[in-house]
Design a protein around this motif. Sequence first.
Motif, PDB file in Angstrom:
ATOM      1  N   ASN A 180       0.848  -1.179   0.086  1.00 28.81           N
ATOM      2  CA  ASN A 180      -0.004   0.007  -0.054  1.00 28.81           C
ATOM      3  C   ASN A 180       0.788   1.152   0.190  1.00 28.81           C
ATOM      4  O   ASN A 180       1.730   1.541   1.020  1.00 28.81           O
ATOM      5  N   GLY A 181       0.837   2.260  -1.071  1.00 27.63           N
ATOM      6  CA  GLY A 181       1.397   3.341  -0.985  1.00 27.63           C
ATOM      7  C   GLY A 181       1.019   4.266  -0.116  1.00 27.63           C
ATOM      8  O   GLY A 181       1.905   5.474   0.033  1.00 27.63           O
ATOM      9  N   LYS A 182      -0.021   4.100   0.474  1.00 29.26           N
ATOM     10  CA  LYS A 182      -0.511   5.138   1.692  1.00 29.26           C
ATOM     11  C   LYS A 182      -0.615   6.488   1.147  1.00 29.26           C
ATOM     12  O   LYS A 182      -0.274   7.451   1.912  1.00 29.26           O
ATOM     13  N   GLY A 183      -1.168   6.733   0.092  1.00 26.54           N
ATOM     14  CA  GLY A 183      -1.563   7.880  -0.546  1.00 26.54           C
ATOM     15  C   GLY A 183      -2.840   8.231  -1.126  1.00 26.54           C
ATOM     16  O   GLY A 183      -3.899   7.307  -0.720  1.00 26.54           O
ATOM     17  N   GLU A 184      -3.042   8.887  -1.880  1.00 27.60           N
ATOM     18  CA  GLU A 184      -4.463   9.204  -2.491  1.00 27.60           C
ATOM     19  C   GLU A 184      -4.698   8.253  -3.744  1.00 27.60           C
ATOM     20  O   GLU A 184      -3.677   7.938  -4.638  1.00 27.60           O
ATOM     21  N   LYS A 185      -5.977   7.755  -3.776  1.00 30.28           N
ATOM     22  CA  LYS A 185      -6.270   6.928  -4.989  1.00 30.28           C
ATOM     23  C   LYS A 185      -6.505   8.067  -6.213  1.00 30.28           C
ATOM     24  O   LYS A 185      -6.505   9.209  -5.835  1.00 30.28           O
ATOM     25  N   THR A 186      -6.613   7.598  -7.289  1.00 31.32           N
ATOM     26  CA  THR A 186      -6.860   8.308  -8.536  1.00 31.32           C
ATOM     27  C   THR A 186      -8.349   8.890  -8.709  1.00 31.32           C
ATOM     28  O   THR A 186      -9.110   8.164  -7.895  1.00 31.32           O
ATOM     29  N   GLN A 187      -8.532   9.830  -9.314  1.00 35.65           N
ATOM     30  CA  GLN A 187      -9.645  10.265  -9.723  1.00 35.65           C
ATOM     31  C   GLN A 187     -10.394   9.397 -10.776  1.00 35.65           C
ATOM     32  O   GLN A 187      -9.574   8.672 -11.459  1.00 35.65           O
ATOM     33  N   PRO A 188     -11.751   9.439 -10.804  1.00 32.96           N
ATOM     34  CA  PRO A 188     -12.440   8.656 -11.942  1.00 32.96           C
ATOM     35  C   PRO A 188     -11.749   9.221 -13.349  1.00 32.96           C
ATOM     36  O   PRO A 188     -11.720  10.304 -13.500  1.00 32.96           O
ATOM     37  N   VAL A 189     -12.166   8.158 -14.162  1.00 33.38           N
ATOM     38  CA  VAL A 189     -11.813   8.562 -15.487  1.00 33.38           C
ATOM     39  C   VAL A 189     -12.857   9.381 -16.359  1.00 33.38           C
ATOM     40  O   VAL A 189     -14.008   8.981 -16.007  1.00 33.38           O
ATOM     41  N   LYS A 190     -12.492  10.384 -17.029  1.00 29.44           N
ATOM     42  CA  LYS A 190     -13.502  11.307 -17.907  1.00 29.44           C
ATOM     43  C   LYS A 190     -12.993  11.247 -19.178  1.00 29.44           C
ATOM     44  O   LYS A 190     -11.970  10.773 -19.644  1.00 29.44           O
ATOM     45  N   GLN A 191     -13.923  11.543 -20.045  1.00 30.86           N
ATOM     46  CA  GLN A 191     -13.845  11.698 -21.544  1.00 30.86           C
ATOM     47  C   GLN A 191     -13.645  10.564 -22.367  1.00 30.86           C
ATOM     48  O   GLN A 191     -12.867  10.235 -23.005  1.00 30.86           O
ATOM     49  N   PHE A 192     -14.331   9.319 -21.748  1.00 36.54           N
ATOM     50  CA  PHE A 192     -13.911   7.972 -22.338  1.00 36.54           C
ATOM     51  C   PHE A 192     -14.755   7.961 -23.472  1.00 36.54           C
ATOM     52  O   PHE A 192     -15.896   8.246 -23.960  1.00 36.54           O
ATOM     53  N   ILE A 193     -14.136   7.535 -24.769  1.00 39.53           N
ATOM     54  CA  ILE A 193     -14.719   7.320 -26.021  1.00 39.53           C
ATOM     55  C   ILE A 193     -14.256   5.932 -26.517  1.00 39.53           C
ATOM     56  O   ILE A 193     -13.130   5.424 -26.507  1.00 39.53           O
ATOM     57  N   ALA A 194     -15.389   5.298 -27.079  1.00 41.30           N
ATOM     58  CA  ALA A 194     -15.108   3.938 -27.594  1.00 41.30           C
ATOM     59  C   ALA A 194     -15.548   3.975 -29.026  1.00 41.30           C
ATOM     60  O   ALA A 194     -16.996   4.210 -29.297  1.00 41.30           O
ATOM     61  N   LYS A 195     -14.675   4.246 -30.095  1.00 41.38           N
ATOM     62  CA  LYS A 195     -15.139   4.118 -31.330  1.00 41.38           C
ATOM     63  C   LYS A 195     -14.846   2.938 -32.109  1.00 41.38           C
ATOM     64  O   LYS A 195     -13.904   2.616 -32.272  1.00 41.38           O
ATOM     65  N   ARG A 196     -15.968   2.501 -32.814  1.00 39.06           N
ATOM     66  CA  ARG A 196     -15.933   1.351 -33.688  1.00 39.06           C
ATOM     67  C   ARG A 196     -15.229   1.698 -35.183  1.00 39.06           C
ATOM     68  O   ARG A 196     -15.565   2.885 -35.534  1.00 39.06           O
ATOM     69  N   ASN A 197     -14.496   1.002 -35.576  1.00 40.59           N
ATOM     70  CA  ASN A 197     -13.721   1.061 -37.000  1.00 40.59           C
ATOM     71  C   ASN A 197     -14.515   0.622 -37.930  1.00 40.59           C
ATOM     72  O   ASN A 197     -15.627   0.156 -37.821  1.00 40.59           O
ATOM     73  N   THR A 198     -14.252   0.983 -39.057  1.00 45.63           N
ATOM     74  CA  THR A 198     -14.732   0.502 -40.347  1.00 45.63           C
ATOM     75  C   THR A 198     -14.947  -1.033 -40.099  1.00 45.63           C
ATOM     76  O   THR A 198     -15.993  -1.812 -40.661  1.00 45.63           O
ATOM     77  N   ASP A 199     -13.898  -1.608 -39.972  1.00 42.02           N
ATOM     78  CA  ASP A 199     -13.856  -2.971 -39.522  1.00 42.02           C
ATOM     79  C   ASP A 199     -14.416  -3.232 -38.238  1.00 42.02           C
ATOM     80  O   ASP A 199     -13.964  -2.669 -37.195  1.00 42.02           O
ATOM     81  N   ARG A 200     -15.737  -3.554 -38.136  1.00 42.38           N
ATOM     82  CA  ARG A 200     -16.668  -3.787 -36.741  1.00 42.38           C
ATOM     83  C   ARG A 200     -15.924  -4.747 -35.586  1.00 42.38           C
ATOM     84  O   ARG A 200     -16.307  -4.498 -34.485  1.00 42.38           O
ATOM     85  N   ARG A 201     -15.094  -5.284 -36.023  1.00 40.36           N
ATOM     86  CA  ARG A 201     -14.374  -6.198 -35.171  1.00 40.36           C
ATOM     87  C   ARG A 201     -13.249  -5.580 -34.349  1.00 40.36           C
ATOM     88  O   ARG A 201     -12.942  -5.879 -33.243  1.00 40.36           O
TER      89      ARG A 201
END
Length: 577
Positions: free
Chosen positions: A485-506
Amino acid sequence: MNRIISLLILIILSFNLNINSRNNRIIANPLNLNYRFQPTDKGEYRREAADPVIEFYKNKYYLFASKSGGYWSSNDLVDWTYIPCKSISEIENYAPTVFVYNDTLYYIASGSKIYKTTNPDADNWEMLNTDLTFLGPQKNDPYHDPFLFKDDDGKVYFYWGCSDRYPIEGVEVNPQNNFTPIGEKVTLISHNQDKYGWEVRGENNMSGKPGYNEGPCVIKYNGKYYLQYAAPGTEIRVYGDGTYVSDNPLGPYTYEESNPFSLKPGGFIGGAGHGHTFKDKYGNYWHVATMKISKRHMFERRLGLFPVYVSDDNVFHAHTAFTDYPFEIPTKKIHIEKNDLSKKWNLLSYKKITSASSSLIDHSNDKASDEQIETWWSAQTGNKDEWWKVDLGKSMEVTAIQVNFADQDFQKTNANSYTYYQYFIECSQDGKNWEMLVDRTENKKDMPHELLILNKKKKVRYLKITNAKNMEGKFSIYDFRVFGNGKGEKTQPVKQFIAKRNTDRRRFDFSWAKVENASGYIIHWGVKKDKLENETMIMNDNKLEAGYFNGDSEYFFSIDSFNENGITKGTEIYNVK
């Protein structure tokens, strides 16, 4: 009296070395086995074990894996005893499997005969005179990756397949008549890389070519048959296992949309493919599978053990993301869906300042703290007193250390090639005054991935490992991983998450705003909004391009961030059709 004295000595020794000598049940992948150096005449010096299977037989677990010259036994899935084997003449063949029938343990591997025993602790297997030529997909082509399954009614089925062209097949066999076939063999799984991105061969599923569908494994749950298989190739981090489901052992089988159920592309060591799902003696499910290094040779591999659960919609899932961190093997039935068995000890050593007594040009000291088993630090020699040191940046609470030795310039090629490291680890608060933490100067066991659990939490800033003997090759470490345990502060929540599907939908492109002080991120995903059961770890980056998705499926995502002080769960769910 002698037993009491021995126990007291062990307790005193344990106290002096700060190491927990009790039969603790904490492990971390890769499994700490005496992986054998492979016989070779080509200068490809490497350790290897792969394609594992575990069977619970006569109150013991038996672990078999490719190219190991034997197998292992265990009472608890924690400590393993190696059993060399000479009575199985094809013990060196790839992809072994074992199964129990009429209180007898049977063994078969790719292209081998079938063997049996009632006492696997003794090297006394008996070969059966079986004719298995009917299994080959083409004339004179030996069968690969066999698997035997006994149904509740006593009927036995044979499955096999390892190819980028041929399907996975199956047939009923008669074990009371030398395993002769009953009826015709049936095609069960064909290649569908155009639909399912995780079957596409190549690093990050990029080649566009079909991968190797291989390593079938069948289990029965709630009246359904689950045919598991691996793709797309053992030498890449996206090696995983998927599932087809049927009402009958020989199908027809239907693809499970949430595939792959076992996948580990990120973290210190990747790969979770060509495995075997089994129950422990308490009724918990596990998946033992192949993990990859593949630097000295494409088949340079290790083994991993992953907790498995079945969700309420009867779908199998494996926890993988944090299984190269310490987790606990339970001694009772556990709700593994809600409890991934993690000890919740954080990684303290990632990307910290390091130094060493010496380093090879291509194996600098920072490589032993980069969370990539494919890179490693190596001293310039194997001499006594070569050392490596890490500065955690401040005093932290240390609970465990995993030492992963890299075998730089070891040239072992005989049929029983093993080695042992002798070393000691010291700790310090100021970098000047040192205290002995771990003493392995008298070690005589081959433990290339040892997890050292401290007796009690220790506040330290500096840790230093020193070679204690002149050795063949060079003193080298894949990673020296410190947990606590680092005994410090945890991170903040992630913001501005983008999931973009490509032309290849896989394929998807993911990006998000970088979180200050984050060591990494976990993307959770699934085909149902309330079941984000798959997970991918990303270290030190705020983007990912991945191709292990189904082209026709709708997906849901969430993202966590983490550092040496803990994990911050993401609460928002993102949908991409």
